[in-house]
Design a protein around this motif. Structure first.
Motif, mmCIF file in Angstrom:
data_model
loop_
_atom_site.group_PDB
_atom_site.id
_atom_site.type_symbol
_atom_site.label_atom_id
_atom_site.label_comp_id
_atom_site.label_asym_id
_atom_site.label_seq_id
_atom_site.Cartn_x
_atom_site.Cartn_y
_atom_site.Cartn_z
ATOM 1 N N ALA A 1 0.827 -1.207 0.000
ATOM 2 C CA ALA A 1 0.000 0.000 0.000
ATOM 3 C C ALA A 1 0.863 1.259 0.000
ATOM 4 O O ALA A 1 0.518 2.255 -0.641
ATOM 5 C CB ALA A 1 -0.935 -0.011 1.205
ATOM 6 N N ALA A 2 1.973 1.226 0.701
ATOM 7 C CA ALA A 2 2.858 2.393 0.752
ATOM 8 C C ALA A 2 3.559 2.643 -0.581
ATOM 9 O O ALA A 2 3.977 3.760 -0.865
ATOM 10 C CB ALA A 2 3.896 2.210 1.856
ATOM 11 N N SER A 3 3.642 1.614 -1.403
ATOM 12 C CA SER A 3 4.364 1.743 -2.679
ATOM 13 C C SER A 3 3.526 2.347 -3.796
ATOM 14 O O SER A 3 4.076 2.710 -4.830
ATOM 15 C CB SER A 3 4.880 0.374 -3.127
ATOM 16 N N ALA A 4 2.235 2.455 -3.610
ATOM 17 C CA ALA A 4 1.374 2.978 -4.672
ATOM 18 C C ALA A 4 0.284 3.865 -4.064
ATOM 19 O O ALA A 4 -0.399 3.450 -3.134
ATOM 20 C CB ALA A 4 0.743 1.830 -5.449
ATOM 21 N N PRO A 5 0.103 5.060 -4.598
ATOM 22 C CA PRO A 5 -0.866 5.987 -4.014
ATOM 23 C C PRO A 5 -2.322 5.540 -4.166
ATOM 24 O O PRO A 5 -3.194 6.002 -3.438
ATOM 25 C CB PRO A 5 -0.620 7.298 -4.757
ATOM 26 N N ASP A 6 -2.595 4.642 -5.104
ATOM 27 C CA ASP A 6 -3.980 4.206 -5.315
ATOM 28 C C ASP A 6 -4.330 2.916 -4.569
ATOM 29 O O ASP A 6 -5.404 2.353 -4.767
ATOM 30 C CB ASP A 6 -4.276 4.053 -6.804
ATOM 31 N N ILE A 7 -3.441 2.467 -3.700
ATOM 32 C CA ILE A 7 -3.716 1.279 -2.882
ATOM 33 C C ILE A 7 -3.805 1.717 -1.425
ATOM 34 O O ILE A 7 -2.924 2.402 -0.928
ATOM 35 C CB ILE A 7 -2.613 0.208 -3.036
ATOM 36 N N ARG A 8 -4.887 1.308 -0.759
ATOM 37 C CA ARG A 8 -5.064 1.633 0.659
ATOM 38 C C ARG A 8 -5.358 0.365 1.435
ATOM 39 O O ARG A 8 -6.000 -0.550 0.935
ATOM 40 C CB ARG A 8 -6.231 2.584 0.846
ATOM 41 N N VAL A 9 -4.910 0.334 2.650
ATOM 42 C CA VAL A 9 -5.227 -0.763 3.554
ATOM 43 C C VAL A 9 -6.313 -0.254 4.498
ATOM 44 O O VAL A 9 -6.135 0.745 5.177
ATOM 45 C CB VAL A 9 -3.990 -1.230 4.361
ATOM 46 N N ILE A 10 -7.445 -0.926 4.483
ATOM 47 C CA ILE A 10 -8.556 -0.564 5.358
ATOM 48 C C ILE A 10 -8.580 -1.553 6.511
ATOM 49 O O ILE A 10 -8.663 -2.757 6.300
ATOM 50 C CB ILE A 10 -9.897 -0.602 4.584
#
Length: 79
Positions: free
Chosen positions: A50-59
Motif C-alpha cells: 500500500a505504501a508503494s502505490a498511491p492508489d492502494i489503501r489498507v482498510i
C-alpha cells in the motif's frame, strides 16, 4: 482490505446453528489474541504494498469485529 477475523467453524454455519439451537451468538466468538497474531503476516505484506502505490489503501476493519478480548462474527445491533 485487511483480513477479517478468521473463524474455523464457518461464520454463517455457526450463526445459523446458534440461532437454530437457541444458543448465544457468542458461541461463535473467538479469543482476540490468537487471531491478532495470525493476521500479522498478512499485514506485513499488505502495508509495504500500500505504501508503494498511491492508489492502494489498507482498510483496517479488525476493531469493528474485535473488542478487548473477543472477536465476534456479527454486529450485535444487526442480528
Amino acid at each position: 482490505m485487511e483480513p477479517s477475523p478468521a473463524n474455523e467453524l464457518g461464520i454463517p454455519e455457526c450463526l445459523f446453528r446458534a440461532r437454530r439451537l437457541d444458543l448465544s451468538l457468542d458461541t461463535c466468538s473467538r479469543p482476540k489474541a490468537p487471531i491478532e497474531a495470525q493476521r500479522q503476516e498478512t499485514l506485513a505484506a499488505l502495508k509495504p504494498l500500500a505504501a508503494s502505490a498511491p492508489d492502494i489503501r489498507v482498510i483496517d476493519a479488525f476493531e469493528v469485529f474485535c473488542g478487548r478480548v473477543l472477536c465476534k462474527p456479527y454486529a450485535p445491533a444487526r442480528l
